[in-house]
Design an enzyme around this catalytic site. Structure first.
Site, PDB file in Angstrom:
ATOM      1  N   SER A 280      89.340  23.556  36.940  1.00 21.81           N
ATOM      2  CA  SER A 280      88.604  23.074  35.773  1.00 21.81           C
ATOM      3  C   SER A 280      87.150  22.849  36.165  1.00 21.81           C
ATOM      4  CB  SER A 280      89.223  21.766  35.277  1.00 21.81           C
ATOM      5  OG  SER A 280      88.266  20.984  34.585  1.00 21.81           O
ATOM      6  N   GLU A 293      99.195  31.597  30.678  1.00 25.85           N
ATOM      7  CA  GLU A 293      98.745  31.321  29.308  1.00 25.85           C
ATOM      8  C   GLU A 293      98.152  32.575  28.659  1.00 25.85           C
ATOM      9  OE1 GLU A 293      96.952  26.999  29.208  1.00 25.85           O
ATOM     10  OE2 GLU A 293      96.783  27.861  31.193  1.00 25.85           O
TER      11      GLU A 293
END
Ligand code: ARG
Length: 460
Positions: A280, A293
């Site tokens: 992140s 994802e």
């Protein structure tokens, strides 16, 4: 552009407007078909010469010229001219420029309508073979993991609630089944792809003595289409291919969803290697399963490709309409996307470890052995409905004491049902349950070994 650049130009009083040229062109997309267009044209020319519609010399020159063009395209030196609309006209124009007169005979008895159908079928035949290879690689990755990390007792889920205990190997092989069905589906679609449309012409065939069987033979098609009108109108094979790709995507998406859940802190069943995770930009601790994802996310695109094509076909009067040109966008897009997703999934599977300790540590939770206890009672002569009730009460009793079924005393168990004997211990706990599975295809050790044996043989 010059007035004569397009083969059909002579019928028009006006040159085409630039706006129309840009709008109608498909070369920016169908240039990918060049190999198939050339192979198809060589086969067509060979047949024409065998039928004395062109001379042997014409054929030799056409063949040589087309091969030269293929080489030029492969070397990146070929310029795809937008004003020539599509791959068929671009190559024909290039051939005329290269060899002159004989090239003008190539389109004898042929239309772009049957030509494009041929090119698409040839492309798809290869693509199905590519996808089959990729799916087999993916299956092998699952099988390898089932061999390496297949002995871990883990929970299975229904409604995402703990259900019955299974071995990790059985879980992994469940995906191998899904991708086998996908491979079978593609092979089944191939039967309808692998039919030669050439000779159907623009719609009604030709009055020339074309030998359709011969073209099919040269191109390795086991059969020719029966009805020229249907041949030109048909895009079922494209729809089927997109459905098969969408189904692969659906399976990949379920796999991805599982592993996204399993690698969460809450589950911690698996660890996907760092090389296949992302961090992140703000939260320093993060290890996110972005690849999974994205596999899940791309599924929507594949469903879109299928729906776009079916919608495009449904309103078209028989036979060919230019709408059909849009099919390639969907097909190439679907093929590219699914190839990338399968390849990514294969790498993820190969680089994931199961956290055996974490899974083991929490195995007592969720009463995974409740069904097995009910079946133990069935073996002691109790009707299943009654056994279900007895175990249901025991589960509720254990839950209030924060215990597992195996932690209840023999007396407590016997108070619920006097048929329970000390041998019950061998039937309780998740690990014991996986040893006792008796049905074919069950999630136990024996069945795992059997399935592994069968996959190792068929995927060798
Ligand atoms: N580029 C066209 C397509 O992809 C080829 C067929 C054109 N046929 C026609 N009659 N305009 O569909």
């Amino acid at each position: 552009m010059t007035k004569a650049a397009k083969s059909w130009q002579s019928r028009m009083a006006q040159a085409q407007d630039q706006l129309a040229i840009d709008f109608v062109e498909s070369i920016s997309i169908d240039h990918r078909l060049y190999k198939y267009d050339i192979v198809g044209s060589i086969a067509h020319a060979q047949m024409l010469s065998e039928q004395y519609l062109i001379t042997k010399t014409d054929f030799q020159q056409i063949k040589k010229g087309l091969n030269e063009i293929a080489q030029k395209i492969e070397s990146g030196k070929f310029k795809f001219d937008k004003s020539c609309e599509d791959i068929h006209m671009v190559i024909e124009a290039a051939l005329i420029k290269l060899i002159g007169e004989p090239a003008k005979k190539l389109h004898t008895g042929r239309s772009r309508n049957d030509q494009v159908a041929l090119d698409m079928r040839l492309w798809m035949r290869d693509k199905i073979a590519d996808l089959d290879d990729l799916l087999a690689d993916l299956q092998r990755a699952f099988v390898t993991q089932a061999q390496k990390q297949g002995q871990i007792v883990m929970p299975s889920y229904t409604h995402l609630q703990r259900a019955q205990p299974i071995l990790s190997g059985n879980y992994l092989l469940a995906f191998v089944e899904q991708f086998q069905r996908d491979r079978d589906r593609l092979q089944d679609a191939l039967k309808r792809v692998n039919v030669c449309p050439l000779g159907a012409g623009a719609v009604a065939g030709s009055s020339l003595p074309l030998d359709r069987q011969r073209v099919a033979e040269i191109l390795g098609f086991p059969a020719i289409t029966r009805n020229s009108i249907d041949t030109i109108a048909d895009r079922d094979f494209c729809v089927e291919f997109l459905f098969a790709c969408a189904t692969v995507a659906m399976h990949l998406s379920r796999f991805a969803e599982d592993w996204i859940i399993y690698c969460s802190q809450e589950f911690s069943f698996i660890r996907i290697a760092d090389a296949f995770c992302t961090g992140s930009s703000m939260m320093p601790q993060k290890r996110n399963p972005d690849m999974c994802e994205l596999i899940r996310g791309k599924t929507g695109q594949l469903y879109g490709n299928l729906i776009a094509l079916m919608t495009m076909v449904k309103g078209q009067p028989l036979t060919y309409n230019r709408d059909m040109q849009e099919d390639k966008k969907q097909l190439f897009d679907a093929a590219d996307t699914i190839e990338a997703s399968i390849t990514m999934a294969t790498a993820i599977v190969a680089h994931t470890t199961f956290n055996a300790e974490k899974i083991q540590a929490n195995l007592d939770a969720g009463f995974l052995d409740a069904t097995a206890l009910a079946e133990y009672l069935v073996n002691k002569g109790i009707p299943f409905r009654q056994a279900h009730q007895i175990v249901g009460k025991l589960v509720s009793q254990a839950e209030t004491q924060n215990l597992s079924l195996a932690q209840l005393t023999l007396t407590e168990l016997q108070q619920a049902c006097d048929k329970i004997q000390p041998d019950v211990a061998q039937y309780l706990t998740a690990a014991n349950v996986t040893k006792n599975y008796a049905t074919a295809g069950a999630a136990g050790r024996e069945q795992l070994n059997e399935q592994l044996k069968c996959w190792k043989k068929s995927l060798a």
